[in-house]
Design a protein around this motif. Structure first.
Motif, PDB file in Angstrom:
ATOM      1  N   ALA B  12       0.849  -1.187   0.000  1.00  0.00           N
ATOM      2  CA  ALA B  12       0.000   0.000   0.000  1.00  0.00           C
ATOM      3  C   ALA B  12       0.883   1.234   0.000  1.00  0.00           C
ATOM      4  N   TYR B  13       0.491   2.229  -0.797  1.00  0.00           N
ATOM      5  CA  TYR B  13       1.143   3.535  -0.731  1.00  0.00           C
ATOM      6  C   TYR B  13       0.173   4.480  -0.052  1.00  0.00           C
ATOM      7  N   GLN B  14       0.607   5.135   0.980  1.00  0.00           N
ATOM      8  CA  GLN B  14      -0.267   6.081   1.692  1.00  0.00           C
ATOM      9  C   GLN B  14      -1.682   5.522   1.855  1.00  0.00           C
ATOM     10  N   LYS B  15      -1.752   4.322   2.379  1.00  0.00           N
ATOM     11  CA  LYS B  15      -3.032   3.693   2.718  1.00  0.00           C
ATOM     12  C   LYS B  15      -3.856   3.260   1.508  1.00  0.00           C
ATOM     13  N   ASN B  17      -4.284   0.604  -1.252  1.00  0.00           N
ATOM     14  CA  ASN B  17      -3.740  -0.702  -1.567  1.00  0.00           C
ATOM     15  C   ASN B  17      -3.456  -0.803  -3.045  1.00  0.00           C
ATOM     16  N   ILE B  18      -2.210  -1.143  -3.373  1.00  0.00           N
ATOM     17  CA  ILE B  18      -1.852  -1.325  -4.775  1.00  0.00           C
ATOM     18  C   ILE B  18      -1.907  -2.823  -5.096  1.00  0.00           C
ATOM     19  N   LEU B  19      -1.333  -3.622  -4.231  1.00  0.00           N
ATOM     20  CA  LEU B  19      -1.433  -5.075  -4.374  1.00  0.00           C
ATOM     21  C   LEU B  19      -2.119  -5.612  -3.128  1.00  0.00           C
ATOM     22  N   GLY B  36       0.244  -5.348 -18.491  1.00  0.00           N
ATOM     23  CA  GLY B  36      -0.994  -4.723 -18.044  1.00  0.00           C
ATOM     24  C   GLY B  36      -0.951  -3.238 -18.301  1.00  0.00           C
ATOM     25  N   PRO B  37      -2.083  -2.583 -18.144  1.00  0.00           N
ATOM     26  CA  PRO B  37      -2.133  -1.146 -18.418  1.00  0.00           C
ATOM     27  C   PRO B  37      -1.294  -0.361 -17.416  1.00  0.00           C
ATOM     28  N   SER B  38      -0.999   0.863 -17.762  1.00  0.00           N
ATOM     29  CA  SER B  38      -0.198   1.722 -16.893  1.00  0.00           C
ATOM     30  C   SER B  38      -0.861   1.874 -15.525  1.00  0.00           C
ATOM     31  N   GLY B  39      -0.065   1.769 -14.494  1.00  0.00           N
ATOM     32  CA  GLY B  39      -0.581   1.956 -13.145  1.00  0.00           C
ATOM     33  C   GLY B  39      -1.203   0.726 -12.527  1.00  0.00           C
ATOM     34  N   CYS B  40      -1.103  -0.432 -13.198  1.00  0.00           N
ATOM     35  CA  CYS B  40      -1.773  -1.615 -12.653  1.00  0.00           C
ATOM     36  C   CYS B  40      -0.942  -2.290 -11.570  1.00  0.00           C
ATOM     37  N   GLY B  41       0.299  -1.890 -11.402  1.00  0.00           N
ATOM     38  CA  GLY B  41       1.096  -2.436 -10.307  1.00  0.00           C
ATOM     39  C   GLY B  41       2.236  -3.337 -10.736  1.00  0.00           C
ATOM     40  N   LYS B  42       2.640  -3.277 -11.993  1.00  0.00           N
ATOM     41  CA  LYS B  42       3.732  -4.130 -12.463  1.00  0.00           C
ATOM     42  C   LYS B  42       5.049  -3.775 -11.781  1.00  0.00           C
ATOM     43  N   THR B  43       5.382  -2.504 -11.844  1.00  0.00           N
ATOM     44  CA  THR B  43       6.626  -2.063 -11.204  1.00  0.00           C
ATOM     45  C   THR B  43       6.587  -2.338  -9.714  1.00  0.00           C
ATOM     46  N   THR B  44       5.430  -2.085  -9.119  1.00  0.00           N
ATOM     47  CA  THR B  44       5.286  -2.335  -7.691  1.00  0.00           C
ATOM     48  C   THR B  44       5.591  -3.795  -7.360  1.00  0.00           C
ATOM     49  N   THR B  45       5.043  -4.714  -8.151  1.00  0.00           N
ATOM     50  CA  THR B  45       5.305  -6.135  -7.929  1.00  0.00           C
ATOM     51  C   THR B  45       6.800  -6.426  -8.010  1.00  0.00           C
ATOM     52  N   ASP B 158      12.572  -4.335 -15.466  1.00  0.00           N
ATOM     53  CA  ASP B 158      11.467  -3.377 -15.512  1.00  0.00           C
ATOM     54  C   ASP B 158      11.524  -2.595 -16.814  1.00  0.00           C
ATOM     55  N   GLU B 159      10.704  -2.963 -17.753  1.00  0.00           N
ATOM     56  CA  GLU B 159      10.643  -2.322 -19.069  1.00  0.00           C
ATOM     57  C   GLU B 159      12.042  -1.996 -19.598  1.00  0.00           C
ATOM     58  N   PRO B 160      12.888  -3.006 -19.737  1.00  0.00           N
ATOM     59  CA  PRO B 160      14.278  -2.728 -20.069  1.00  0.00           C
ATOM     60  C   PRO B 160      14.467  -2.182 -21.479  1.00  0.00           C
ATOM     61  N   SER B 191       6.648  -5.298 -18.891  1.00  0.00           N
ATOM     62  CA  SER B 191       6.603  -4.509 -20.114  1.00  0.00           C
ATOM     63  C   SER B 191       5.163  -4.131 -20.352  1.00  0.00           C
ATOM     64  N   HIS B 192       4.908  -3.063 -21.132  1.00  0.00           N
ATOM     65  CA  HIS B 192       3.530  -2.972 -21.576  1.00  0.00           C
ATOM     66  C   HIS B 192       3.420  -3.121 -23.087  1.00  0.00           C
ATOM     67  N   ASP B 193       4.472  -3.704 -23.649  1.00  0.00           N
ATOM     68  CA  ASP B 193       4.423  -4.039 -25.060  1.00  0.00           C
ATOM     69  C   ASP B 193       4.021  -5.511 -25.182  1.00  0.00           C
TER      70      ASP B 193
HETATM   71  N1  LIG Z   1       5.816   6.214  -4.606  1.00  0.00           N
HETATM   72  C1  LIG Z   1       4.500   6.113  -4.800  1.00  0.00           C
HETATM   73  N2  LIG Z   1       3.639   6.757  -3.994  1.00  0.00           N
HETATM   74  C2  LIG Z   1       2.314   6.654  -4.177  1.00  0.00           C
HETATM   75  N3  LIG Z   1       1.725   5.927  -5.135  1.00  0.00           N
HETATM   76  C3  LIG Z   1       2.520   5.255  -5.969  1.00  0.00           C
HETATM   77  C4  LIG Z   1       3.947   5.322  -5.863  1.00  0.00           C
HETATM   78  N4  LIG Z   1       4.472   4.547  -6.833  1.00  0.00           N
HETATM   79  C5  LIG Z   1       3.434   4.037  -7.517  1.00  0.00           C
HETATM   80  N5  LIG Z   1       2.258   4.455  -7.004  1.00  0.00           N
HETATM   81  C6  LIG Z   1       0.927   4.083  -7.482  1.00  0.00           C
HETATM   82  O1  LIG Z   1       0.841   2.682  -7.500  1.00  0.00           O
HETATM   83  C7  LIG Z   1       0.118   2.232  -8.634  1.00  0.00           C
HETATM   84  C8  LIG Z   1       0.924   1.173  -9.352  1.00  0.00           C
HETATM   85  O2  LIG Z   1       2.110   1.770  -9.842  1.00  0.00           O
HETATM   86  P1  LIG Z   1       3.188   0.968 -10.686  1.00  0.00           P
HETATM   87  O3  LIG Z   1       4.374   1.854 -10.825  1.00  0.00           O
HETATM   88  O4  LIG Z   1       3.400  -0.360 -10.070  1.00  0.00           O
HETATM   89  O5  LIG Z   1       2.474   0.824 -12.081  1.00  0.00           O
HETATM   90  P2  LIG Z   1       2.991   0.126 -13.400  1.00  0.00           P
HETATM   91  O6  LIG Z   1       2.088  -1.009 -13.641  1.00  0.00           O
HETATM   92  O7  LIG Z   1       4.443  -0.154 -13.326  1.00  0.00           O
HETATM   93  O8  LIG Z   1       2.701   1.236 -14.473  1.00  0.00           O
HETATM   94  P3  LIG Z   1       3.563   1.713 -15.747  1.00  0.00           P
HETATM   95  O9  LIG Z   1       3.212   0.805 -16.850  1.00  0.00           O
HETATM   96  O10 LIG Z   1       3.032   3.094 -15.995  1.00  0.00           O
HETATM   97  O11 LIG Z   1       5.016   1.695 -15.352  1.00  0.00           O
HETATM   98  C9  LIG Z   1      -0.179   3.455  -9.470  1.00  0.00           C
HETATM   99  O12 LIG Z   1      -1.533   3.779  -9.274  1.00  0.00           O
HETATM  100  C10 LIG Z   1       0.708   4.512  -8.909  1.00  0.00           C
HETATM  101  O13 LIG Z   1       0.068   5.748  -8.963  1.00  0.00           O
END
Ligand SMILES: Nc1ncnc2c1ncn2[C@@H]1O[C@H](COP(=O)(O)OP(=O)(O)OP(=O)(O)O)[C@@H](O)[C@H]1O
Ligand SMILES: [Mg+2]
Lengths: 277, 358, 260
Positions: B12-15, B17-19, B36-45, B158-160, B191-193
């Motif tokens: 969770a970021y600031q409460k 939940n991302i995953l 997955g689409p932008s912001g779906c949580g790939k980088t977070t994972t 991560d999207e190398p 990747s998102h390709d």
């Molecule tokens: N440091 C952070 N603080 C708050 N929210 C964050 C932070 N980093 C990411 N998020 C939020 O977490 C969610 C998932 O982000 P993430 O970076 O995992 O997406 P992504 O799937 O990698 O997207 P992209 O394809 O654009 O890279 C997004 O809604 C983003 O706004």
């Protein structure tokens, strides 16, 4: 990283700032409102009715305003010229503006004593033309004004050059391509777009000259401005109550000016859109 | 037993939940990509697995060892960053040697290993250059070599390739695949390709809002999306929600108004939503009465795509998109019949479909 | 045409800015006991005079020592603060950023007086130490600002890469982050040094037996004598300033000054 871990990095700095800035400043400000433990505004009442003090305040404000105005008037064309120069020339002119900025205010004010003082260059030149009474503008408000303009002009120039470089050639070229003449471009494009930067520069100059100590101390002689007045009361006369009142007035006025100018600059910036996306 | 296993992790970021209750298993040597689409949580994972983020529940296991609370620098995973993240003040040699030096590898071994790596990524004789003297593709090779030289237990990408131009992306991705297969190290690739993911992965995980909607072999995902989100994400533009179905011997029939559709499937999930790709619809001029798996409509727009035309066709069940190669294209306003064969239909579970996908 | 006019104004402006400094430079080589321009006879005796007696030498030592020590302390507390403010997101960040810059927003003379009153008188800290503390405070904003602007351009994934390869957080900071912001740090230190070395507003309150910085000693001297010694000393200080300016320009470029 845990949330508190981040604050740990800031802790040493905060400690130093709290002990050696916040406490002394807050103490100074608070002390003006208390006399023998009870709240009072007597200090302010007393000095804000004292014509001598009011005169000093007036002279200081007038001098700072004039300094700001002259700095803008001189810096604007110079900065515009510099921003139009070829890179090499621009570099040289910028370095020549930065150099005085970094030079000690004591040195810079002293250089004016050499010129303005008794037996100084102006004095000598007058003598050459047969003026027998040796005149000297050293130790007058005019001397302070000259010294302050000299002190803050480099800052104005450099700030304005930065602003004008940020405006970018694309806007200017766009205006020209639409048929604007050089002067139209200046008055209708460059000048309005420079206003936010102009304001930032002016805040720095105004607050700087309002609170400057070295230049008035050297060039003003017995003529006091608010900062030398504060120093005299604190060190020579040991009147800490008065010194604290003056200090508080200086802080409040500085912050009010910064606040107003920031607010104005914000308004202008919003209306004009921000430069460079 | 799987090599990498994320069980019920949550971030969770600031409460927010991302995953949540997130699970992922990867067998030894396999490359799984997250798509997955932008912001779906790939980088977070990915950052969670790398250890830059902490899960406040569940566990992360790699090679049978629990990594949930192990700090990043003790994990021995190779991370390849989108912007390469080479150390600008170090030569290529020192960049690649960095991880070995942290591990106190002897000078001699360091030299041998770095040279091997340079050869593996095709950058012999580059060891004395500095990052700013390399092209984007070369930088990415160094980044891969640097992650690989520590003989990691897991590779994370991560999207190398997203900063490289299209041609380089294609050649680099097969190179990444080759290196990963040669080294036999399991990898997670973000990747998102789509094409990149499909071509490089053993399996692809399609993510939506912090959840894996489908984890499967690329071909399976391509042909048999499990949910409507996955379907729309990989290009099924046409959705049809059927009214009812009837079992007619071995051939189930679906009904929508007066239209009937035979749909063949491998496994009956009881789902009532059918999807079909624009490429799989055939458009015929209107003429004989429509039969099973046919729908009459009117061309609304025709867009030239190069190889084919894309048509927007209005029907009584909404508008359909169909691609077709033709020498004499239909005009807008033409009456046509859409032919949608049983084996091209896929039945999917309803899930939230992002608006852009329509 | 407009350009001619602008060029002329610019020429006047620079004459006004640099003329007095040049005149002082020339006069400092005069032989007479008062400042003359141009001097009738030439001499280097006023330069020699600076080094005669301990007056300026002691003050110079004090200035160097205070600026240097204050600089180190400001760096010690400013560097982690600048790092955290660029690297992390946290509550109250904007406020803290302003707080760390605030010593330049408070009028110097006011800060000097407040320090005299509370640090020296109330806390009973010796003048020398107080001087050092005061200079630390005024240098802090310069250090934090220059380092912050460097760190804001720093790509922290480079630091993460180092950690993912096995470096500790501290190790990554010293071996990866620090070398990449080195020139910014040196520039910050030099700018802060000049600021402190030239400071009058704080130092003027913090003089005591045998304790006085060079600018304060110069002020005192000017009150009593009007011979070219101060001009000669000023010339030396200008030379020092010029050298430092070129070093800063080499390190961070001229744009540091124009882009605030
Ligand atoms: N440091 C952070 N603080 C708050 N929210 C964050 C932070 N980093 C990411 N998020 C939020 O977490 C969610 C998932 O982000 P993430 O970076 O995992 O997406 P992504 O799937 O990698 O997207 P992209 O394809 O654009 O890279 C997004 O809604 C983003 O706004
Ligand atoms: Mg991402």
């Amino acid at each position: 990283m845990k949330q508190y871990g981040k604050y740990l990095f800031l802790l040493p700095g905060l400690l130093v700032l709290t002990l050696f800035m916040i406490i002394p400043i807050a103490g100074t400000i608070l002390s003006t409102f208390f006399d023998a433990g009870s709240f009072t505004l007597a200090g302010y009442m007393q000095y804000l009715q004292d014509p001598y003090f009011l005169n000093i305040l007036w002279v200081t404000l007038r001098t700072s305003l004039l300094t700001t105005l002259i700095c803008i008037l001189l810096a604007f064309p110079a900065a515009y010229y510099i921003s139009k120069c070829r890179p090499r020339m621009k570099m040289i002119l910028l370095l020549l503006s930065i150099f005085p900025l970094l030079t000690s205010p004591v040195v810079r004010s002293f250089s004016w004593m050499v010129i303005l003082g008794k037996g100084g260059i102006i004095d000598n030149t007058m003598a050459l033309f047969g003026s027998d009474t040796s005149i000297s503008i050293l130790y007058t408000p005019t001397a302070i004004l000259i010294g302050l303009v000299h002190l803050f002009l480099p800052l104005s120039i450099i700030t304005l050059v930065g602003v004008m470089e940020n405006i970018g050639d694309d806007v200017v070229e766009a205006a020209k391509s639409l048929g604007a003449s050089a002067s139209t471009t200046f008055w209708h494009i460059l000048l309005p777009l420079s206003v936010p930067g102009l304001m930032t520069g002016s805040i720095l100059v105004f607050v700087g000259s309002f609170t400057a100590y070295t230049t008035p101390a050297l060039l003003g002689g017995r003529e006091s401005v608010i900062s030398t007045f504060l120093y005299q009361n604190a060190v020579t006369l040991n009147d800490w109550q008065l010194a604290s009142v003056v200090a508080t007035i200086m802080i409040v006025l500085s912050f009010v000016v910064i606040g107003i100018m920031n607010w104005l600059a914000g308004k202008v910036a919003v209306r004009g859109g921000n430069i460079r996306g | 037993m799987s090599h990498v296993s994320l069980q019920n992790v949550a971030v969770a970021y600031q409460k927010t939940n991302i995953l949540e209750n997130f699970n992922l298993d990867i067998p030894e040597g396999e490359l799984v990509s997250l798509l997955g689409p932008s912001g779906c949580g790939k980088t977070t994972t990915l950052r969670l697995v790398a250890g830059f983020l902490q899960s406040h529940q569940g566990s992360i296991q790699v090679g049978g060892k629990d990594y949930t609370t192990v700090p990043v620098n003790k994990r021995n995973f190779g991370f390849v960053f989108q912007n390469y993240a080479l150390f600008p003040h170090m030569s290529i040699f020192d960049n690649i040697a960095f991880g070995l030096r942290q591990r106190k590898v002897s000078k001699k071994d360091t030299y041998t290993k770095v040279m091997e790596m340079l050869e593996l990524v095709g950058l012999q004789h580059f060891e004395n250059r500095f990052p700013k003297e390399l092209s984007g593709g070369q930088k990415q090779r160094v980044a891969i070599a640097r992650a690989l030289v520590i003989n990691p237990d897991l590779l994370l990408f991560d999207e190398p390739l997203s900063n490289l131009d299209a041609n380089l992306r294609v050649s680099m991705r097969s190179e990444i695949r080759r290196i990963q297969q040669e080294s036999g190290i399991a990898a997670i690739y973000v990747s998102h390709d789509q094409e990149e993911c499909f071509s490089i992965s053993d399996r692809v995980a399609i993510m939506n809002k912090g959840v894996i909607e489908q984890l499967d072999h690329p071909a399976a995902i391509y042909h048999r999306p499990r949910t409507s989100f996955v379907a729309s994400f990989i290009g099924f533009k046409n959705f049809l929600r059927f009214d009812r179905r009837s079992e007619n011997g071995q051939k189930p029939i679906f009904y929508k108004g007066d239209s009937t559709f035979a749909v063949s499937y491998e496994k009956d999930t009881g789902s009532m939503t059918g999807v079909i790709r624009p490429d799989d619809i055939r458009i015929k001029p209107a003429g004989p009465p429509v039969t099973e798996n046919e729908l009459s409509g009117t061309i609304i727009t025709a867009i030239f795509l190069g190889r084919s035309y894309q048509y927007e066709v209005k029907t009584e069940h909404g508008s359909f998109t169909a691609n077709q190669e033709m020498t004499i294209p239909f005009q807008s306003g033409d009456s046509v019949v859409l032919d949608m064969p049983p084996h091209k239909w896929v039945l999917v579970e309803e899930s939230e479909v992002p608006s852009y996908a329509g | 045409m407009a350009n001619r006019w602008l060029g002329f104004v610019t020429l006047l402006v620079f004459t006004f800015l640099l003329g007095p400094l040049v005149i002082m430079l020339v006069s400092s080589f005069g032989e007479a006991g008062v400042l003359q321009f141009p001097p009738e006879n030439w001499s280097l005796k006023w330069y020699a005079n600076i080094f005669q007696g301990s007056m300026f030498m002691t003050a110079f030592q004090t200035s160097i020592l205070v600026s240097f020590a204050g600089n180190m302390l400001a760096l010690l507390v400013g560097l982690p603060a600048a790092y955290a403010m660029s690297r992390f997101q946290f509550k109250g960040k904007a406020f803290l950023q302003t707080l760390f810059i605030s010593p330049v927003l408070i009028p110097g003379i006011v800060l000097g007086f407040a320090l005299l009153r509370y640090i020296i008188v109330t806390f009973q800290i010796p003048v020398y130490t107080a001087l050092f503390i005061g200079h630390t405070i005024i240098m802090l904003p310069f250090i934090v600002r220059v380092i912050s602007s460097n760190l804001d351009n720093f790509d922290f994934s480079i630091e993460e890469a180092a950690v993912s390869l096995g470096a500790s957080r501290v190790g990554a900071f010293f071996r990866i982050v620090l070398p990449n912001i080195k020139s910014g740090i040196i520039a910050g230190v030099l700018i802060a040094f000049l600021e402190s070395f030239n400071n009058v507003d704080i130092s003027v309150f913090m003089t005591g037996p045998g304790v006085s910085t060079l600018p304060i000693q110069m002020l005192t001297y000017v009150e009593n004598y009007f011979d070219p010694t101060i001009a000669a000393l000023s010339v030396l200080l200008m030379a020092l300033t010029a050298v430092l300016m070129f070093v800063i320009e080499r390190l961070v470029g001229i744009s540091y000054f124009t882009k605030k």
